[in-house]
Write a protein that holds these residues in place. Structure first.
Motif: not given
Ligand code: SF4
Length: 229
Positions: A29, A33, A36
């Motif tokens: 990715c 986040c 995440c």
């Molecule tokens: S939550 Fe995790 S997997 Fe989903 S977009 Fe954000 S960083 Fe990427």
């Protein structure tokens, strides 16, 4: 393609909550986040194995589920996802793609589940300036989200952490056209049943007032915050 895990469970979020599904978690990715829940499959993915689309299909078949959810990480980052979804469709499986809605890749999908990243996803500076900037530059692409909405059966899933996230959700939606309110799901940012319960108090009434759909993260209520569920 890098595959972190393939497992059978029930869909815990959105339109098809409760549907028995095979989950294919693609590794990688470009976002980072703050909340995440799958970092092992995201920006620093070192887990899993490299599999061909045919190998993934064979493992999905062995799980004998009617639905298949291609998730991540960010599955739309990888062009092999196109071939994988074509092969899954030929098997008659009902396909969900889970994506941040920032990358346009042709896929076969019965439900494109878009989770736009609000400013509450932004990591703090401890991750480093480069990673922080990359996240901010890539976390939203309104034109691509619109194209996905126009091209597929879709749902929009927003993660709300606090009440002051709600105006930002409205602003995001105002930039889009043709959004069906009953395809807008509001989910609490939570990894425990207690957090879900606390945030439900303000998020559910707001969703009901706006004619959106309140979406508890049922996988947490069913199984706790565990991998493979
Ligand atoms: S939550 Fe995790 S997997 Fe989903 S977009 Fe954000 S960083 Fe990427």
């Amino acid at each position: 393609m890098r595959i972190v895990e393939i497992f059978a469970s029930k869909q815990g979020e959105g339109l098809w909550t409760g549907e028995p599904s095979a989950f294919v978690r693609v590794g990688g990715c470009r976002l980072h986040c703050r909340y995440c829940d799958t970092p092992y499959a995201s920006w620093n993915c070192e887990e899993g194995e490299n599999l061909t689309a045919d190998q993934v299909v064979q493992r999905v078949i062995s799980l004998k589920q009617p639905h298949v959810v291609v998730t991540g990480g960010e599955p739309m980052l990888f062009r092999e996802t196109t071939e994988l979804t074509q092969k899954l469709e030929r098997l008659g499986l009902i396909i969900t793609i889970e994506t941040s809605g920032t990358i346009d890749l042709p896929v076969r999908s019965h439900l494109t589940s878009i989770s736009p990243k609000l400013s509450n996803s932004t990591p703090d500076i401890s991750v480093g300036e480069k990673i922080l900037c990359r996240h901010e530059q890539n976390r939203q692409r309104i034109s691509i989200t619109q194209k996905l909405i126009d091209s597929y059966s879709y749902q929009l899933k927003f993660v709300a952490d606090a009440e002051n996230d709600l105006p930002e959700i409205e602003f995001f939606l105002q930039q889009l056209s043709h959004v069906n309110k009953n395809r807008v799901f509001l989910m609490p940012q939570a990894i425990t049943a207690e957090e879900i319960s606390a945030k439900e108090k303000w998020l559910r009434p707001y969703a009901e007032e706006k004619k959106y759909v309140y979406c508890p993260r049922m996988q947490i209520l069913w199984y706790g915050n565990r991998r493979g569920t």
